[in-house]
Design a protein around this motif. Structure first.
Motif, PDB file in Angstrom:
ATOM      1  N   TYR A  51       1.652 -11.729   3.980  1.00  0.00           N
ATOM      2  CA  TYR A  51       0.314 -11.153   3.825  1.00  0.00           C
ATOM      3  C   TYR A  51       0.233 -10.338   2.533  1.00  0.00           C
ATOM      4  O   TYR A  51      -0.733 -10.457   1.771  1.00  0.00           O
ATOM      5  N   ASP A  52       1.261  -9.525   2.266  1.00  0.00           N
ATOM      6  CA  ASP A  52       1.282  -8.715   1.041  1.00  0.00           C
ATOM      7  C   ASP A  52       1.289  -9.596  -0.206  1.00  0.00           C
ATOM      8  O   ASP A  52       0.633  -9.284  -1.207  1.00  0.00           O
ATOM      9  N   SER A 104      -0.372  -5.045  -9.124  1.00  0.00           N
ATOM     10  CA  SER A 104      -0.360  -6.301  -8.350  1.00  0.00           C
ATOM     11  C   SER A 104       0.939  -7.068  -8.568  1.00  0.00           C
ATOM     12  O   SER A 104       1.508  -7.612  -7.623  1.00  0.00           O
ATOM     13  N   SER A 112       7.299  -7.770  -2.633  1.00  0.00           N
ATOM     14  CA  SER A 112       7.028  -8.506  -1.388  1.00  0.00           C
ATOM     15  C   SER A 112       7.822  -9.805  -1.329  1.00  0.00           C
ATOM     16  O   SER A 112       8.309 -10.193  -0.269  1.00  0.00           O
ATOM     17  N   LYS A 126      -2.157 -10.979  -0.638  1.00  0.00           N
ATOM     18  CA  LYS A 126      -3.066  -9.926  -1.092  1.00  0.00           C
ATOM     19  C   LYS A 126      -2.873  -9.664  -2.593  1.00  0.00           C
ATOM     20  O   LYS A 126      -3.845  -9.576  -3.344  1.00  0.00           O
ATOM     21  N   ALA A 127      -1.617  -9.572  -3.021  1.00  0.00           N
ATOM     22  CA  ALA A 127      -1.318  -9.320  -4.432  1.00  0.00           C
ATOM     23  C   ALA A 127      -1.782 -10.487  -5.301  1.00  0.00           C
ATOM     24  O   ALA A 127      -2.341 -10.287  -6.387  1.00  0.00           O
ATOM     25  N   LYS A 180      -4.223 -12.555  -4.648  1.00  0.00           N
ATOM     26  CA  LYS A 180      -5.688 -12.521  -4.694  1.00  0.00           C
ATOM     27  C   LYS A 180      -6.167 -11.462  -5.690  1.00  0.00           C
ATOM     28  O   LYS A 180      -7.108 -11.705  -6.453  1.00  0.00           O
ATOM     29  N   GLN A 181      -5.517 -10.293  -5.683  1.00  0.00           N
ATOM     30  CA  GLN A 181      -5.869  -9.239  -6.638  1.00  0.00           C
ATOM     31  C   GLN A 181      -5.688  -9.739  -8.071  1.00  0.00           C
ATOM     32  O   GLN A 181      -6.544  -9.507  -8.923  1.00  0.00           O
ATOM     33  N   GLN A 239       4.150  -9.946   7.592  1.00  0.00           N
ATOM     34  CA  GLN A 239       3.646  -8.837   6.778  1.00  0.00           C
ATOM     35  C   GLN A 239       3.931  -9.078   5.295  1.00  0.00           C
ATOM     36  O   GLN A 239       3.061  -8.861   4.445  1.00  0.00           O
TER      37      GLN A 239
END
Length: 78
Positions: free
Chosen positions: A59-60, A18, A25, A63-64, A66-67, A56
């Motif tokens: 978004y990445d 992550s 990103s 996402k990272a 959140k992980q 994009q």
């Protein structure tokens, strides 16, 4: 108060993955945003494509992040 992330090296491979995604990103996002700036924009720059790349990357990053929150919350609760 304790820091949001453990100070020792991340135990979990998921955390390292992550963090790598977050870092790469963020660099990509910075690069894509620079391309969209008027100073660096050349006539051949496809602003629509750059915009898609920025979205994009963002978004990445989300996402990272959140992980990381999910993983660290689980590790802290164990």
């Amino acid at each position: 108060s304790s820091p949001p992330f453990p100070s020792q090296k991340p135990k979990s491979e998921l955390v390292r993955t992550s963090l790598r995604l977050l870092t790469s990103s963020a660099y990509r996002l910075q690069s894509e945003c620079k391309k969209a700036l008027p100073v660096e924009t050349c006539p051949t720059t496809d602003i629509q494509l750059v915009t898609q790349q920025v979205i994009q990357c963002a978004y990445d990053i989300a996402k990272a992040a959140k992980q990381l929150v999910t993983i660290t919350t689980k590790e802290n609760n164990n």
